[in-house]
Design an enzyme around this catalytic site. Structure first.
Site, PDB file in Angstrom:
ATOM      1  N   GLU A   1      -4.127   2.516   0.816  1.00  0.00           N
ATOM      2  CA  GLU A   1      -5.153   1.468   0.664  1.00  0.00           C
ATOM      3  C   GLU A   1      -5.061   0.401   1.755  1.00  0.00           C
ATOM      4  OE1 GLU A   1      -6.391   0.421  -3.290  1.00  0.00           O
ATOM      5  OE2 GLU A   1      -6.200  -1.712  -2.824  1.00  0.00           O
ATOM      6  N   ASP A   2      -3.846   0.013   2.105  1.00  0.00           N
ATOM      7  CA  ASP A   2      -3.681  -1.191   2.932  1.00  0.00           C
ATOM      8  C   ASP A   2      -3.159  -0.959   4.340  1.00  0.00           C
ATOM      9  OD1 ASP A   2      -4.523  -2.697   0.796  1.00  0.00           O
ATOM     10  OD2 ASP A   2      -2.504  -3.194   0.109  1.00  0.00           O
TER      11      ASP A   2
END
Ligand code: NI
Length: 175
Positions: A67-68
């Site tokens: 996600e990051d």
């Protein structure tokens, strides 16, 4: 591989992936959040045995990489195997969806996998239910609290101790 060695391998990988990130609103590295999620899993395991502890531990340490960071699922699968990749993918919100649908979509994907992935989601939210940042509106705070209740309702069956701990955190959260 021993779980301790697996832990080191995963946290090394995650530290490198998150190396330029801080915990939002804090002046310390993002890996602190990641290790707190893993800490919740380890304590939970001592209270109520987690069947596939290695899977839960790896997914906890890697849960925000896709996600990051620029890590992709192919890399996770090559290094940590298919089940870890599927878990981390389910824990990743789909940025193509409208914001309001992302959590439910992720929870639905988590529910298709083994309960260990739901445990990581609960551990993540337990870790994040800290006093909200000063700039958050009361509406944002109550939305976050509602979302936390949704996580609890959908995943409480995955691990009774984590569910109880999550509910305690929700009850103490403002809003
Ligand atoms: Ni997280």
């Amino acid at each position: 591989m021993d779980d301790q060695d697996l832990y080191q391998e995963c946290i090394d990988f995650a530290s490198r992936a998150h190396k330029d990130q801080n915990v939002p609103g804090k002046d310390y590295p993002y890996i602190t959040h990641v290790s707190n999620v893993a800490m919740e899993i380890i304590f939970a395991h001592t209270r109520l045995k987690i069947n596939d502890f290695s899977l839960a531990l790896q997914c906890a340490l890697l849960h925000d990489t896709i996600e990051d960071t620029d890590v992709d699922s192919k890399t996770i699968e090559a290094k940590f195997g298919k089940n870890v990749m599927l878990g981390v993918n389910a824990l990743t919100k789909d940025a193509n969806l409208p914001k309001s649908e992302r959590m439910m979509d992720s929870l639905e994907r988590i529910l298709k996998l083994s309960p260990e992935i739901g445990m990581v989601k609960m551990a993540d939210r337990i870790t994040n239910l800290q006093p909200p940042p000063g700039h958050w509106s009361s509406e944002k705070i109550s939305t976050y609290k509602e979302e936390s209740r949704l996580i609890y309702e959908k995943l409480k069956h995955c691990h009774a101790f984590l569910a109880e701990r999550l509910m305690n955190k929700i009850e103490k959260y403002p809003g």
